[in-house]
Write a protein that holds these residues in place. Structure first.
Motif, PDB file in Angstrom:
ATOM      1  N   PHE A 103       0.836  -1.200   0.000  1.00 21.85           N
ATOM      2  CA  PHE A 103       0.000   0.000   0.000  1.00 21.85           C
ATOM      3  C   PHE A 103       0.876   1.257   0.000  1.00 21.85           C
ATOM      4  N   ALA A 104       1.901   1.246   0.850  1.00 18.93           N
ATOM      5  CA  ALA A 104       2.775   2.424   0.942  1.00 18.93           C
ATOM      6  C   ALA A 104       3.490   2.688  -0.373  1.00 18.93           C
ATOM      7  N   ASP A 105       3.914   1.625  -1.042  1.00 22.45           N
ATOM      8  CA  ASP A 105       4.590   1.788  -2.336  1.00 22.45           C
ATOM      9  C   ASP A 105       3.659   2.406  -3.375  1.00 22.45           C
ATOM     10  N   ALA A 106       2.347   2.264  -3.164  1.00 27.53           N
ATOM     11  CA  ALA A 106       1.373   2.825  -4.095  1.00 27.53           C
ATOM     12  C   ALA A 106       0.880   4.204  -3.653  1.00 27.53           C
ATOM     13  N   GLY A 107       1.508   4.773  -2.627  1.00 30.75           N
ATOM     14  CA  GLY A 107       1.152   6.116  -2.194  1.00 30.75           C
ATOM     15  C   GLY A 107       0.114   6.184  -1.099  1.00 30.75           C
ATOM     16  N   ILE A 108      -0.149   5.048  -0.438  1.00 31.29           N
ATOM     17  CA  ILE A 108      -1.165   4.974   0.613  1.00 31.29           C
ATOM     18  C   ILE A 108      -0.489   4.586   1.925  1.00 31.29           C
ATOM     19  N   ASN A 109      -0.636   5.410   2.969  1.00 32.98           N
ATOM     20  CA  ASN A 109      -0.112   5.048   4.280  1.00 32.98           C
ATOM     21  C   ASN A 109      -0.805   3.781   4.784  1.00 32.98           C
ATOM     22  N   ALA A 110      -0.136   3.058   5.678  1.00 36.62           N
ATOM     23  CA  ALA A 110      -0.724   1.854   6.266  1.00 36.62           C
ATOM     24  C   ALA A 110      -0.382   1.784   7.744  1.00 36.62           C
ATOM     25  N   LEU A 111      -1.394   1.635   8.575  1.00 32.79           N
ATOM     26  CA  LEU A 111      -1.197   1.441  10.017  1.00 32.79           C
ATOM     27  C   LEU A 111      -1.526   0.002  10.358  1.00 32.79           C
ATOM     28  N   ILE A 112      -0.525  -0.726  10.855  1.00 29.79           N
ATOM     29  CA  ILE A 112      -0.705  -2.102  11.311  1.00 29.79           C
ATOM     30  C   ILE A 112      -0.541  -2.100  12.818  1.00 29.79           C
ATOM     31  N   PHE A 113      -1.522  -2.610  13.551  1.00 29.20           N
ATOM     32  CA  PHE A 113      -1.413  -2.574  15.011  1.00 29.20           C
ATOM     33  C   PHE A 113      -1.775  -3.918  15.632  1.00 29.20           C
ATOM     34  N   ASP A 114      -1.266  -4.121  16.851  1.00 29.81           N
ATOM     35  CA  ASP A 114      -1.669  -5.253  17.676  1.00 29.81           C
ATOM     36  C   ASP A 114      -2.855  -4.836  18.537  1.00 29.81           C
ATOM     37  N   TYR A 115      -3.922  -5.648  18.545  1.00 27.76           N
ATOM     38  CA  TYR A 115      -5.030  -5.374  19.440  1.00 27.76           C
ATOM     39  C   TYR A 115      -4.551  -5.332  20.895  1.00 27.76           C
ATOM     40  N   ARG A 116      -5.355  -4.708  21.741  1.00 24.11           N
ATOM     41  CA  ARG A 116      -5.104  -4.822  23.180  1.00 24.11           C
ATOM     42  C   ARG A 116      -5.017  -6.307  23.565  1.00 24.11           C
ATOM     43  N   ASN A 117      -4.212  -6.607  24.540  1.00 24.45           N
ATOM     44  CA  ASN A 117      -4.019  -7.968  25.082  1.00 24.45           C
ATOM     45  C   ASN A 117      -3.153  -8.868  24.203  1.00 24.45           C
ATOM     46  N   LEU A 118      -2.625  -8.342  23.096  1.00 26.90           N
ATOM     47  CA  LEU A 118      -1.815  -9.159  22.198  1.00 26.90           C
ATOM     48  C   LEU A 118      -0.517  -8.444  21.844  1.00 26.90           C
ATOM     49  N   GLY A 119       0.517  -9.224  21.574  1.00 27.15           N
ATOM     50  CA  GLY A 119       1.757  -8.693  21.024  1.00 27.15           C
ATOM     51  C   GLY A 119       2.359  -7.589  21.856  1.00 27.15           C
ATOM     52  N   VAL A 120       2.701  -6.474  21.189  1.00 24.30           N
ATOM     53  CA  VAL A 120       3.381  -5.363  21.863  1.00 24.30           C
ATOM     54  C   VAL A 120       2.400  -4.408  22.535  1.00 24.30           C
ATOM     55  N   SER A 121       1.106  -4.603  22.362  1.00 29.19           N
ATOM     56  CA  SER A 121       0.133  -3.723  22.995  1.00 29.19           C
ATOM     57  C   SER A 121      -0.095  -4.115  24.450  1.00 29.19           C
ATOM     58  N   ASP A 122      -0.558  -3.137  25.227  1.00 28.68           N
ATOM     59  CA  ASP A 122      -0.855  -3.388  26.636  1.00 28.68           C
ATOM     60  C   ASP A 122      -2.180  -4.127  26.770  1.00 28.68           C
ATOM     61  N   GLY A 123      -2.537  -4.383  28.009  1.00 28.20           N
ATOM     62  CA  GLY A 123      -3.773  -5.104  28.310  1.00 28.20           C
ATOM     63  C   GLY A 123      -3.478  -6.240  29.256  1.00 28.20           C
ATOM     64  N   ASP A 124      -4.181  -6.253  30.370  1.00 22.26           N
ATOM     65  CA  ASP A 124      -3.903  -7.247  31.418  1.00 22.26           C
ATOM     66  C   ASP A 124      -4.523  -8.605  31.126  1.00 22.26           C
ATOM     67  N   ASN A 125      -5.506  -8.653  30.255  1.00 22.42           N
ATOM     68  CA  ASN A 125      -6.208  -9.906  29.965  1.00 22.42           C
ATOM     69  C   ASN A 125      -5.568 -10.531  28.731  1.00 22.42           C
ATOM     70  N   ARG A 126      -4.330 -11.029  28.909  1.00 21.33           N
ATOM     71  CA  ARG A 126      -3.544 -11.453  27.759  1.00 21.33           C
ATOM     72  C   ARG A 126      -4.214 -12.611  27.020  1.00 21.33           C
ATOM     73  N   GLN A 127      -4.102 -12.538  25.700  1.00 20.06           N
ATOM     74  CA  GLN A 127      -4.635 -13.564  24.790  1.00 20.06           C
ATOM     75  C   GLN A 127      -6.150 -13.705  24.879  1.00 20.06           C
ATOM     76  N   HIS A 128      -6.808 -12.632  25.305  1.00 23.80           N
ATOM     77  CA  HIS A 128      -8.263 -12.616  25.302  1.00 23.80           C
ATOM     78  C   HIS A 128      -8.732 -11.855  24.072  1.00 23.80           C
ATOM     79  N   LEU A 129      -9.617 -12.481  23.291  1.00 23.73           N
ATOM     80  CA  LEU A 129     -10.057 -11.937  22.014  1.00 23.73           C
ATOM     81  C   LEU A 129     -11.543 -11.614  22.101  1.00 23.73           C
ATOM     82  N   ASP A 130     -11.827 -10.348  22.291  1.00 23.56           N
ATOM     83  CA  ASP A 130     -13.206  -9.877  22.318  1.00 23.56           C
ATOM     84  C   ASP A 130     -13.430  -9.120  21.012  1.00 23.56           C
ATOM     85  N   PRO A 131     -14.295  -9.624  20.123  1.00 29.10           N
ATOM     86  CA  PRO A 131     -14.404  -8.990  18.798  1.00 29.10           C
ATOM     87  C   PRO A 131     -14.838  -7.537  18.855  1.00 29.10           C
ATOM     88  N   TRP A 132     -15.705  -7.185  19.801  1.00 30.51           N
ATOM     89  CA  TRP A 132     -16.157  -5.795  19.852  1.00 30.51           C
ATOM     90  C   TRP A 132     -15.100  -4.879  20.439  1.00 30.51           C
TER      91      TRP A 132
END
Length: 305
Positions: free
Chosen positions: A53-82
């Motif tokens: 996307f960036a190569d085509a002139g469009i910025n791209a934001l990739i993030f980790d949801y709360r509770n996963l990866g580098v993001s914070d959140g005390d309820n680790r590995q909990h996946l709440d879709p909403w």
């Protein structure tokens, strides 16, 4: 020159972190928000899309949801879709205020679980001007019933009920289960496909060390109450590209095509990738690049960088 920078933003009191690919650090540009599927972290497949996307002139934001990866959140590995959908929305709020982002040209990309989120966002958030929904989860209840089969589905429900009992009797405690497993008859998992655990463990070893092959059991209970059906009927004016893998029996291509057909907008397009499975869109770079090119071309057409 594309530049990737570390960013963070607040999502309902939790710090969420990601990478922002800047197509041009000296001016405002359209931007696409990307997040992953079940247990994904930002390193899993998404950098290929972000760079395209960036190569085509469009910025791209990739993030980790709360509770996963580098993001914070005390309820680790909990996946709440909403909660995940609100993380997407807070990512958009962050981008609206960014000096390099055109707030009137923001799109959303999603894959698997987040492919469903993208459809919901197209229906509920007018700031989303275009979406790509790739191999999306459509109906969690139907998906779990068909994926697990009768006997494994009974075992899954037994685990869900044991987790409910534990969380009531001992608040703060909870049960976990694998994302996927090699032997679904012997071990209950969320997605009982051996090719899933093999693919993601290979990605973990090579490029995504923060990926964990587990989620809370409650995550599966929430998945079984997840259904994009009521939302796709509300997508009247948001350009929508759905990318489906031919014969996908993980997130069920018949449900995906059915959901696509329910979208009333004329600004929609369906791409069915032949000779492609759900998991080869992670493990086979040639297929990943084909899908990335389709998504890139759609965003170029609809966001006009």
């Amino acid at each position: 020159m594309t530049k990737r920078v570390d960013v963070e933003f607040n999502s309902e009191g939790t710090t969420v972190r990601g990478w922002l690919y800047l197509a041009n650090a000296s001016k405002r540009a359209p931007t696409v928000v990307l997040a992953g599927g079940w247990c994904y972290v930002r390193e899993i497949v998404m950098p290929t899309y972000g760079q395209a996307f960036a190569d085509a002139g469009i910025n791209a934001l990739i993030f980790d949801y709360r509770n996963l990866g580098v993001s914070d959140g005390d309820n680790r590995q909990h996946l709440d879709p909403w909660q995940q959908i609100r993380d997407y929305q807070n990512a958009i709020s962050f981008l609206e205020r960014h000096d390099n982002v055109d707030p009137d040209r923001i799109g959303v990309w999603g894959i698997s679980y987040s492919g469903g989120h993208a459809l919901i966002l197209a229906a509920i958030d007018p700031r989303v001007k275009t979406i790509v929904s790739q191999i999306p989860v459509i109906d969690g209840y139907e998906n779990m019933r068909r994926a697990h089969g009768t006997m494994e589905y009974r075992a899954l429900w037994d685990l869900v009920l044991r987790d409910r009992k534990l969380r009531y009797e001992k608040p703060g405690e909870r049960l976990y289960l694998p994302h996927a497993t090699e032997n679904s008859a012997a071990e209950v998992s969320a997605w009982p496909f051996p090719e899933t655990v093999r693919t993601f463990m290979a990605i973990k070893a090579s490029e995504a060390p923060l990926y964990e092959n587990r989620s809370t059991v409650e995550s599966v209970e929430l998945l079984m109450n997840y259904d994009v059906g009521p939302f796709v009927k509300r997508i009247y004016n948001t350009p929508t590209l759905m990318i489906v893998a031919e014969g996908d029996d993980l997130t069920l291509w018949d449900l995906e095509i059915g959901a696509f057909n329910q979208i009333p907008s004329t600004k929609k397009k369906l791409e069915v990738l032949p000779h492609t499975s759900h998991m080869t869109l992670y493990s086979d770079q040639s297929k990943v690049k084909v899908a990335a090119a389709m998504a890139r071309d759609w965003f170029v057409e609809t966001l006009k960088p």
